[in-house]
Design a protein around this motif. Sequence first.
Motif, mmCIF file in Angstrom:
data_model
loop_
_atom_site.group_PDB
_atom_site.id
_atom_site.type_symbol
_atom_site.label_atom_id
_atom_site.label_comp_id
_atom_site.label_asym_id
_atom_site.label_seq_id
_atom_site.Cartn_x
_atom_site.Cartn_y
_atom_site.Cartn_z
ATOM 1 N N GLN A 100 -8.603 21.640 43.185
ATOM 2 C CA GLN A 100 -7.700 20.778 42.422
ATOM 3 C C GLN A 100 -6.338 21.450 42.246
ATOM 4 O O GLN A 100 -5.307 20.794 42.287
ATOM 5 C CB GLN A 100 -8.310 20.464 41.052
ATOM 6 N N GLY A 101 -6.363 22.780 42.066
ATOM 7 C CA GLY A 101 -5.102 23.504 41.935
ATOM 8 C C GLY A 101 -4.286 23.464 43.204
ATOM 9 O O GLY A 101 -3.059 23.315 43.169
ATOM 10 N N LEU A 102 -4.954 23.598 44.336
ATOM 11 C CA LEU A 102 -4.255 23.541 45.620
ATOM 12 C C LEU A 102 -3.643 22.162 45.856
ATOM 13 O O LEU A 102 -2.539 22.038 46.394
ATOM 14 C CB LEU A 102 -5.232 23.873 46.753
ATOM 15 N N ALA A 104 -11.102 34.455 27.182
ATOM 16 C CA ALA A 104 -11.317 34.830 28.586
ATOM 17 C C ALA A 104 -11.480 33.589 29.453
ATOM 18 O O ALA A 104 -10.928 33.494 30.549
ATOM 19 C CB ALA A 104 -12.546 35.727 28.706
ATOM 20 N N SER A 105 -12.255 32.632 28.964
ATOM 21 C CA SER A 105 -12.470 31.389 29.708
ATOM 22 C C SER A 105 -11.160 30.626 29.878
ATOM 23 O O SER A 105 -10.831 30.149 30.972
ATOM 24 C CB SER A 105 -13.501 30.521 28.975
ATOM 25 N N LEU A 106 -10.406 30.518 28.803
ATOM 26 C CA LEU A 106 -9.117 29.818 28.838
ATOM 27 C C LEU A 106 -8.169 30.484 29.831
ATOM 28 O O LEU A 106 -7.538 29.819 30.666
ATOM 29 C CB LEU A 106 -8.504 29.817 27.438
ATOM 30 N N THR A 107 -8.082 31.808 29.763
ATOM 31 C CA THR A 107 -7.195 32.561 30.650
ATOM 32 C C THR A 107 -7.593 32.396 32.112
ATOM 33 O O THR A 107 -6.745 32.170 32.987
ATOM 34 C CB THR A 107 -7.220 34.059 30.287
ATOM 35 N N LEU A 119 -6.602 30.345 37.456
ATOM 36 C CA LEU A 119 -7.132 29.875 38.739
ATOM 37 C C LEU A 119 -6.489 28.562 39.154
ATOM 38 O O LEU A 119 -6.059 28.398 40.304
ATOM 39 C CB LEU A 119 -8.652 29.707 38.639
ATOM 40 N N GLY A 120 -6.405 27.619 38.213
ATOM 41 C CA GLY A 120 -5.858 26.307 38.536
ATOM 42 C C GLY A 120 -4.394 26.352 38.942
ATOM 43 O O GLY A 120 -3.998 25.773 39.956
ATOM 44 N N TYR A 121 -3.580 27.064 38.161
ATOM 45 C CA TYR A 121 -2.149 27.107 38.444
ATOM 46 C C TYR A 121 -1.779 28.215 39.416
ATOM 47 O O TYR A 121 -0.736 28.142 40.077
ATOM 48 C CB TYR A 121 -1.360 27.244 37.134
ATOM 49 N N GLY A 122 -2.631 29.237 39.532
ATOM 50 C CA GLY A 122 -2.370 30.299 40.495
ATOM 51 C C GLY A 122 -2.694 29.874 41.920
ATOM 52 O O GLY A 122 -2.202 30.477 42.879
#
Length: 205
Positions: A28-30, A152-155, A160-163
């Motif tokens: 989804q991020g890609l 940790a989960s939020l980070t 992952l999504g935006y990176g």
Amino acid sequence: MNALVAGFSLSLSLILAIGAQNAFVLKQGLKKHHVFMVCGICALSDAILIVAGVAGFGALIASFPAIESIASLGGAAFLIAYGSRSLISAFTAEHALDPAGDATASAWKTALACLAFTWLNPHVYLDTLVLIGSISTQYSDKLMFTAGAVAASLTFFFSLGYGARLLTPIFQQPRAWKMLDGLIALIMYAIAASLLLRVLDWGPG
């Protein structure tokens, strides 16, 4: 502070493993496809389960193992279906990465898929309700431990999504998308097989 760091470290170490949910968030991020919503659903779901685990609901799962079996069967069925869809896409679809994102895709369907990847995955319950919940009993400051685990989960999910967009140049090539779809299919099938083996009591633990 020790409890905060311990909660953060434990949660991050558990969530880093490559799995169906992480593969979905990456894709989804890609695609730049409802990224905030997907990351938010994953992080919020984890937060709910972590809080429940620390509050003691892990004991409920341990007392009623049938819950895990039912979740395993449902999760396996979903993963096989989604994996098959990815496999077919790898061989038939002509992928192109649209820099503007996929604005026409349904947010509702994406949200349902994201919820399924989270709540139909028995490993999530094992990690949050049971493992994090049981380890939290070692700390007197459960609030800080829980805050660290949730952070940790939020980070992780938002990173992952935006990176993922940093990989955009690679995925301008249709071949890269086909390889990703094939990899996702293999991950889905492998996890589904492990769930079925666990239900049949052929696998470890």
